[in-house]
Design a protein around this motif. Structure first.
Motif, PDB file in Angstrom:
ATOM      1  N   PHE A  12      -9.730  -7.297  14.341  1.00  0.00           N
ATOM      2  CA  PHE A  12      -9.334  -6.105  15.086  1.00  0.00           C
ATOM      3  C   PHE A  12      -9.529  -4.886  14.193  1.00  0.00           C
ATOM      4  N   ALA A  14      -8.083  -1.474  12.586  1.00  0.00           N
ATOM      5  CA  ALA A  14      -6.791  -0.900  12.204  1.00  0.00           C
ATOM      6  C   ALA A  14      -6.698   0.554  12.652  1.00  0.00           C
ATOM      7  N   VAL A  24       1.728  -7.392  13.206  1.00  0.00           N
ATOM      8  CA  VAL A  24       1.015  -6.277  13.818  1.00  0.00           C
ATOM      9  C   VAL A  24       0.957  -6.429  15.332  1.00  0.00           C
ATOM     10  N   LYS A  25       0.765  -5.278  15.985  1.00  0.00           N
ATOM     11  CA  LYS A  25       0.617  -5.206  17.439  1.00  0.00           C
ATOM     12  C   LYS A  25      -0.600  -4.339  17.742  1.00  0.00           C
ATOM     13  N   LEU A  26      -0.994  -4.314  18.998  1.00  0.00           N
ATOM     14  CA  LEU A  26      -2.073  -3.428  19.422  1.00  0.00           C
ATOM     15  C   LEU A  26      -1.463  -2.196  20.080  1.00  0.00           C
ATOM     16  N   LEU A  31      -4.812  -1.776  15.686  1.00  0.00           N
ATOM     17  CA  LEU A  31      -3.653  -2.401  15.061  1.00  0.00           C
ATOM     18  C   LEU A  31      -2.664  -1.372  14.528  1.00  0.00           C
ATOM     19  N   LEU A  44      -1.284  -9.757   9.739  1.00  0.00           N
ATOM     20  CA  LEU A  44      -2.460  -9.183   9.091  1.00  0.00           C
ATOM     21  C   LEU A  44      -2.803  -9.988   7.844  1.00  0.00           C
ATOM     22  N   VAL A  57      -6.753 -10.973  11.696  1.00  0.00           N
ATOM     23  CA  VAL A  57      -5.372 -11.216  12.086  1.00  0.00           C
ATOM     24  C   VAL A  57      -5.220 -12.692  12.414  1.00  0.00           C
TER      25      VAL A  57
END
Length: 120
Positions: A12, A14, A24-26, A31, A44, A57
């Motif tokens: 993903f 960052a 981590v989330k979106l 990220l 991560l 991730v």
């Protein structure tokens, strides 16, 4: 076109600088660190130095164990939850999201510990 992944890891982009072994989330497709009570997509696996860095991730749905960064001390065998700044601790609140079971004790903030992940 949609994609499908059969594995534990996915890359993903960052949204900014992010520390290794944090939850981590979106957010808007990039990220960011998960906070207390926020669902996270995974951990991560490499440090992000700036927005636009592509990072690996380890997905939350993955099997096995994973390294995570502690926000404070807890015992081996403790159920750990997501806390502020993408860290984990054994403190449960009504909004805490389970991250797994600690296979190692944490003695201080920022300790890196092995956690058994997977379904709660």
């Amino acid at each position: 076109m949609s994609q499908m992944l059969d594995g534990n890891y996915k890359a993903f982009t960052a949204g900014g600088a992010l520390g290794i072994f944090t939850l981590v989330k979106l957010t808007s497709g990039v990220l960011s660190l998960a906070a207390l009570g926020e669902e996270f997509i995974g951990v991560l696996m490499q440090e992000a130095f700036a927005a636009g860095d592509v990072c690996n991730v380890r997905l939350r749905s993955g099997s096995g164990t994973c390294k995570m960064k502690a926000s404070g001390a807890f015992s081996q065998g403790a159920v750990v939850y997501g806390r502020a700044s993408g860290l984990i601790d054994d403190i449960s609140t009504t909004s805490a999201i389970r991250a797994g079971i600690a296979l190692e004790a944490a003695t201080a903030a920022n300790d890196i510990v092995e956690v058994l992940t997977g379904s709660p």
